[in-house]
Structure formats: C-alpha cells, structure tokens
Enzyme design. Structure first.
Site, PDB file in Angstrom:
ATOM      1  N   THR A  24     -15.925  38.059 -31.710  1.00  0.00           N
ATOM      2  CA  THR A  24     -16.902  37.507 -30.949  1.00  0.00           C
ATOM      3  C   THR A  24     -17.777  36.812 -31.347  1.00  0.00           C
ATOM      4  O   THR A  24     -18.578  37.307 -32.423  1.00  0.00           O
ATOM      5  CB  THR A  24     -17.291  38.691 -29.978  1.00  0.00           C
ATOM      6  OG1 THR A  24     -17.956  39.566 -30.596  1.00  0.00           O
ATOM      7  CG2 THR A  24     -16.044  39.399 -29.091  1.00  0.00           C
ATOM      8  N   HIS A  25     -18.449  35.748 -30.939  1.00  0.00           N
ATOM      9  CA  HIS A  25     -19.627  34.914 -31.407  1.00  0.00           C
ATOM     10  C   HIS A  25     -18.984  34.571 -32.753  1.00  0.00           C
ATOM     11  O   HIS A  25     -19.806  34.253 -33.752  1.00  0.00           O
ATOM     12  CB  HIS A  25     -20.604  35.676 -31.709  1.00  0.00           C
ATOM     13  CG  HIS A  25     -21.276  36.312 -30.172  1.00  0.00           C
ATOM     14  ND1 HIS A  25     -21.940  35.647 -29.444  1.00  0.00           N
ATOM     15  CD2 HIS A  25     -20.910  37.741 -29.721  1.00  0.00           C
ATOM     16  CE1 HIS A  25     -22.062  36.312 -28.191  1.00  0.00           C
ATOM     17  NE2 HIS A  25     -21.785  37.583 -28.612  1.00  0.00           N
TER      18      HIS A  25
ATOM     19  N   TYR B 126      -6.742   2.018   2.256  1.00  0.00           N
ATOM     20  CA  TYR B 126      -6.784   1.321   0.965  1.00  0.00           C
ATOM     21  C   TYR B 126      -7.624   0.604   0.527  1.00  0.00           C
ATOM     22  O   TYR B 126      -8.334  -0.289   1.535  1.00  0.00           O
ATOM     23  CB  TYR B 126      -5.216   0.567   1.020  1.00  0.00           C
ATOM     24  CG  TYR B 126      -5.203   0.185  -0.275  1.00  0.00           C
ATOM     25  CD1 TYR B 126      -4.308   1.092  -1.475  1.00  0.00           C
ATOM     26  CD2 TYR B 126      -5.234  -1.039  -1.052  1.00  0.00           C
ATOM     27  CE1 TYR B 126      -4.116   0.745  -2.617  1.00  0.00           C
ATOM     28  CE2 TYR B 126      -5.216  -1.464  -2.244  1.00  0.00           C
ATOM     29  CZ  TYR B 126      -4.527  -0.528  -3.247  1.00  0.00           C
ATOM     30  OH  TYR B 126      -4.231  -1.070  -4.253  1.00  0.00           O
TER      31      TYR B 126
ATOM     32  N   LYS C 109      -5.586  17.591 -51.301  1.00  0.00           N
ATOM     33  CA  LYS C 109      -5.775  17.792 -49.797  1.00  0.00           C
ATOM     34  C   LYS C 109      -4.555  18.009 -49.112  1.00  0.00           C
ATOM     35  O   LYS C 109      -3.535  17.213 -49.266  1.00  0.00           O
ATOM     36  CB  LYS C 109      -6.709  16.650 -49.206  1.00  0.00           C
ATOM     37  CG  LYS C 109      -8.174  16.829 -49.542  1.00  0.00           C
ATOM     38  CD  LYS C 109      -8.921  18.067 -49.320  1.00  0.00           C
ATOM     39  CE  LYS C 109      -9.114  18.289 -47.762  1.00  0.00           C
ATOM     40  NZ  LYS C 109      -9.843  16.953 -47.044  1.00  0.00           N
TER      41      LYS C 109
ATOM     42  N   SER D 220      -4.947  13.067 -48.776  1.00  0.00           N
ATOM     43  CA  SER D 220      -6.070  12.411 -48.686  1.00  0.00           C
ATOM     44  C   SER D 220      -5.862  11.165 -49.481  1.00  0.00           C
ATOM     45  O   SER D 220      -5.012  11.303 -50.645  1.00  0.00           O
ATOM     46  CB  SER D 220      -7.227  13.081 -49.332  1.00  0.00           C
ATOM     47  OG  SER D 220      -8.407  12.319 -49.773  1.00  0.00           O
TER      48      SER D 220
ATOM     49  N   LYS E 152      -3.944   4.162 -12.036  1.00  0.00           N
ATOM     50  CA  LYS E 152      -2.666   4.363 -12.760  1.00  0.00           C
ATOM     51  C   LYS E 152      -3.000   4.541 -14.172  1.00  0.00           C
ATOM     52  O   LYS E 152      -2.053   5.435 -14.851  1.00  0.00           O
ATOM     53  CB  LYS E 152      -1.929   2.922 -12.608  1.00  0.00           C
ATOM     54  CG  LYS E 152      -1.582   2.908 -11.092  1.00  0.00           C
ATOM     55  CD  LYS E 152      -0.956   1.467 -10.718  1.00  0.00           C
ATOM     56  CE  LYS E 152      -0.526   1.270  -9.337  1.00  0.00           C
ATOM     57  NZ  LYS E 152      -2.110   1.196  -8.753  1.00  0.00           N
TER      58      LYS E 152
ATOM     59  N   GLU F  20      -5.823  18.673 -35.340  1.00  0.00           N
ATOM     60  CA  GLU F  20      -7.370  17.903 -35.111  1.00  0.00           C
ATOM     61  C   GLU F  20      -7.184  16.618 -34.019  1.00  0.00           C
ATOM     62  O   GLU F  20      -8.143  16.591 -33.052  1.00  0.00           O
ATOM     63  CB  GLU F  20      -7.805  17.167 -36.248  1.00  0.00           C
ATOM     64  CG  GLU F  20      -8.586  18.235 -37.332  1.00  0.00           C
ATOM     65  CD  GLU F  20      -8.821  17.533 -38.917  1.00  0.00           C
ATOM     66  OE1 GLU F  20      -9.342  18.340 -39.521  1.00  0.00           O
ATOM     67  OE2 GLU F  20      -8.212  16.256 -39.143  1.00  0.00           O
TER      68      GLU F  20
ATOM     69  N   ASN G 105       0.770  -1.211   0.063  1.00  0.00           N
ATOM     70  CA  ASN G 105       0.161   0.189  -0.020  1.00  0.00           C
ATOM     71  C   ASN G 105       0.960   1.486  -0.185  1.00  0.00           C
ATOM     72  O   ASN G 105       0.523   2.132  -0.742  1.00  0.00           O
ATOM     73  CB  ASN G 105      -0.994  -0.038   1.213  1.00  0.00           C
ATOM     74  CG  ASN G 105      -2.062  -1.071   1.283  1.00  0.00           C
ATOM     75  OD1 ASN G 105      -1.927  -1.956   0.260  1.00  0.00           O
ATOM     76  ND2 ASN G 105      -2.792  -1.100   2.167  1.00  0.00           N
TER      77      ASN G 105
ATOM     78  N   ASN H 176      -4.350  18.003 -44.980  1.00  0.00           N
ATOM     79  CA  ASN H 176      -5.079  18.194 -43.687  1.00  0.00           C
ATOM     80  C   ASN H 176      -4.260  18.415 -42.395  1.00  0.00           C
ATOM     81  O   ASN H 176      -3.212  17.769 -42.363  1.00  0.00           O
ATOM     82  CB  ASN H 176      -5.823  16.584 -43.699  1.00  0.00           C
ATOM     83  CG  ASN H 176      -6.840  16.441 -45.047  1.00  0.00           C
ATOM     84  OD1 ASN H 176      -7.279  17.322 -45.498  1.00  0.00           O
ATOM     85  ND2 ASN H 176      -7.028  15.009 -45.179  1.00  0.00           N
TER      86      ASN H 176
END
Length: 459
Positions: free
Chosen positions: A156-157, A318, A284, A278, A326, A291, A111, A286
């Site tokens: 903004t927005h 414990y 493409k 792609s 973990k 992402e 422990n 990417n």
C-alpha cells in the site's frame, strides 16, 4: 448542376481543399464490407416488399456481389471525389449495372446507412474483443495456478504492507478483466440494434419492412425511434468508455511488470520476444511493450473525451459533426485488441523469480500486523497491541534488525503474552497461509478463487 449524387440543387462545386476537408473516405474504407452487407439486405427487402421489382432487386444484388468480389480481391480504388464509403460503393455498383444502381438508395439515407455500417462494424469488433479478453483471463488463471504458494510483499502506498500470495495478486487482475468482459458483453446489447430504414431522420413513405432487414443483418432488434436511430452514438461511447477502463487495468498491470522486472526488484523477467535493447547501452533489456501499452492508454482516453465533446451540443437529428465518431472508434478498437494480444504474450512467457519474491518479505516489517494480531488474539486490545508493535519496530530499525531477529527475552519484556510460538507466526509463509477469510490471500482461499474462475471460463 454539380456532378455529385446530391448535386441537383447546387450550381457551384466545392473547391478541392474543402472537398478533402469534408470527405471521410480516407478513414471509412474499413466499413466497405459492412456497407455492402447492409446494401444487400436493403435491396432484398426492397424486392420482397414490391418497392422495386424482384428482377431489379436480383440484378442489384448481383452487382453488389461483384463489387464485393472486387473488394476482396483488392481491386477497389477509393476516390476522394466520392466523399464517403457509401458513394464509393454506389459508384462501383453503377459501373457494374448502370443507372439501375440508383434504385438501391430508395427508402434510405446515408444517415441510416452509416449508422448501420458502424453497428455492424462494432458488433464484429466486440466479438474479437471478448475473445481476446477471454484468452487473457485464461492466461492469468494458468499463471496463477502455479503461483498460489509463491510469497511476495503486498503493497500500500508502494510500501511493503503484508506478505501475500502472488497467485492472489494475479487473480486481482483477473477480477478487473472479468468486469471489463461483462461491460463489453453489455455493450453488445446496444450495438445489436438496426438503424436501417430510419432514412434521414423521419422514416419513409415507402412500405419498408424493417423487421426483415433486422433479421437479414443478424441484429437483435430495430430502433424504435427513427430520429434516435440516426443520431445515437451511445453504443460507440459505451465502447470507448469500456475500452478506457480496460486500458487503465492493463496499464496498471504493466506498471507492476515494469517495477517487478527492474534490477531493484528482480521479481520477474520478461521474455526477449517482448523486450528491446539500447542503441548505446549494450546491457539493456527494456520492457518496451509494457511501456507502450501504458502509453497507449492515453490515446484511448483521448478518443472517449473527443466523442463526448462532439456529442454534448448536438441537436437532433443527424449533423456532420458525427463524421468525427469513426476515427477514434477505429483507433481504440485497433489499440485494445493489439494490447490484449501483446499482454497475453508477455504473461504467457513470463519468468517468475519465486526466491527473490519471498526473500523480500523476510527483510522488511510486513509481518508487524501478525505480531499485533497475535497479541490481540491473546486478549490485548488491538489498539494497545498496535502501539507496542509500533514501538518495537522503531527500536528494530534503530538496531538494524527485523522482528524475527528479536530474542524471546526482549519479546517477553514487551509483553508477557508472547511465547516461543511467535517466531512461527512471524514467518511470511505462515502469515499468508492463515488468511483464508473470503477473498483473502490464504492458499486455500486463492485455490477457491482460481477454481471459480476455471468454471467461469470453462477450462
């Protein structure tokens, strides 16, 4: 008697599936060097306090160093039947020195042993995280230095709001990451604590010296309460919480990089080294790495939620549930360090399209506030100025023109307070340069912000 280190009171063995379900060695292997470090400190303390003889302490230490050498040389095979990292390491120690290995576990429990391993592991991870965060902050500052006078639309927005310095926009992320850095620094305080010697939960009858193991392991202090020592996982929860905030900040930055690198924006271009193609569309490019960082944010959030849920109903001290602390910690550590490294690479190789950025502020109405402020500065109440400019913007939209296209005669029909100097005021570069209030987007203000950051980073 069952052939386990704990098997004395058992008559029947675990079935294979149950043994695998309960074993943690499949993910605990990275704790091996920390487990050996803890054992070396523990056995030195046992010898110095006379709990075992000096000769026994030295022989056990020699055996542990041989196991450590095997680990470094990739000669250790982790076995499921030995359940966890502690029993795996002890079994190899037994191979080296025989039954004397059994004395190593005097005055300790798995422990406090596993808690010590995780404190040591996370302490090393925090050092790596702080270094990576410092590196990313330095990269942002170096990028911002060259973009102080690059004009871009502020949003903004997700709508054009006011023109701003791209340098200021970058430094906003520097501020976020600096707060992250400070949180991880504080995390070190609660990680830099020694649980070793708490034993199972109640301490031990042996005359151990916890201050000695604290010093040998390089901890700042020892836990004051043995029950808290073996059951505390706050330091991991702090880490996971800090990691979640960090990933949120990186994800927001990546979202903007994705927008800025799109065909519609063309504000920036990511290096080929951080992009992919792609399999069907030849044109493409990417931004997959950005992402992925955005996507991996979810798994770090999940790791925090998982451990919070594990901990919420646990009585002291414990419980086997704590084995679930973990994998999320390991996964989050790997994720944030890799994400910081990739983010650093993306930003240090970023190409900025200054022309497109500034051009986008000349074909919008982000200078409307400048006109309202212009009128207010000449004595017109701001609310009235706001109304007049709003009506003018509507008229411009219907005519397909912008504020800088309105002729002076029409301006003076709107308000006799408007003179020819209005056209200089309406320029986006003028709008940015004039906003030098504390924290503002003005060039001088941004320069001060960058200089302060350089002092913080000592660059």
């Amino acid at each position: 008697m069952v052939e386990k280190l704990w098997g004395g009171r058992f008559e029947a063995s675990l079935d294979k599936q149950t043994e695998e379900f309960g074993a943690s060695i499949k993910f605990e292997q990275r704790l091996a060097p920390f487990d050996l470090k803890g054992s070396l400190a523990h056995v030195k303390m046992l010898g110095e306090t006379g709990i075992i003889t000096t000769e026994e302490s030295q022989k056990i230490a020699e055996g542990l160093k041989k196991v450590e050498e095997k680990l470094l040389n990739g000669q250790i095979e982790f076995k499921m039947e030995n359940e966890d990292i502690h029993m795996n390491m002890e079994s190899y120690l037994h191979q080296e020195i025989g039954p004397l290995a059994g004395k190593l576990h005097t005055a300790r429990s798995r422990n406090d042993q596993v808690a010590t391993d995780m404190h040591l592991y996370l302490k090393s991870i925090l050092e790596a995280v702080l270094e990576a965060l410092k590196g990313l902050r330095e990269t942002i500052v170096k990028l911002a230095v060259n973009q102080i006078d690059t004009i871009m639309p502020g949003y903004t927005h997700l709508q054009h709001a006011q023109p701003i310095s791209f340098g200021q926009h970058l430094m906003a992320y520097y501020q976020m990451l600096t707060r992250d850095f400070e949180r991880f620094e504080f995390n070190v305080k609660h990680t830099d604590m020694n649980p070793l010697g708490a034993a199972a939960l109640a301490g031990t009858t042996f005359p151990i010296d916890r201050m000695l193991t604290t010093k040998l392991l390089g901890f700042e202090k020892a836990y004051d309460n043995s029950m808290d020592a073996v059951s505390d996982r706050d330091f991991i929860l702090e880490f996971l919480s800090n990691a979640s905030l960090l990933m949120m900040h990186l994800s927001r930055f990546c979202e903007e990089l994705l927008l800025w690198s799109s065909h519609e924006f063309k504000f920036v271009s990511l290096s080929d080294a951080y992009s992919t193609g792609s399999s069907i569309m030849p044109q493409k490019k990417n931004p997959d790495m950005a992402e992925l960082i955005r996507g991996k944010t979810g798994r770090v959030y999940g790791n925090l939620t998982a451990l919070l849920t594990v901990m919420k109903g646990l009585p002291l001290a414990y419980n086997k549930d704590l084995q679930e602390d973990k994998e999320g910690m390991f996964d989050s550590a790997d994720t944030i360090i890799t994400s910081l490294t990739v983010m650093n690479g993306m930003l240090s190789t970023l190409t900025v399209n200054r022309v497109n950025m500034e051009k986008s502020t000349e074909q919008d109405f982000s200078n409307a506030t400048e006109l309202a402020d212009y009128l207010a500065a000449k004595g017109l109440p701001f609310r009235k100025a706001h109304e007049l400019v709003g009506l003018l913007v509507l008229d411009c939209i219907k005519k397909g023109i912008y504020l800088q296209d309105v002729n002076l005669q029409d301006y003076q029909m709107l308000s006799p307070l408007i003179n020819e100097d209005v056209y200089e005021v309406l320029k986006s570069r003028t709008a940015v340069s004039r906003r030098n209030s504390l924290g503002g987007t003005g060039f001088e203000s941004v320069k001060k912000l960058i200089e302060e950051a350089k002092k913080e980073l000592q660059i």
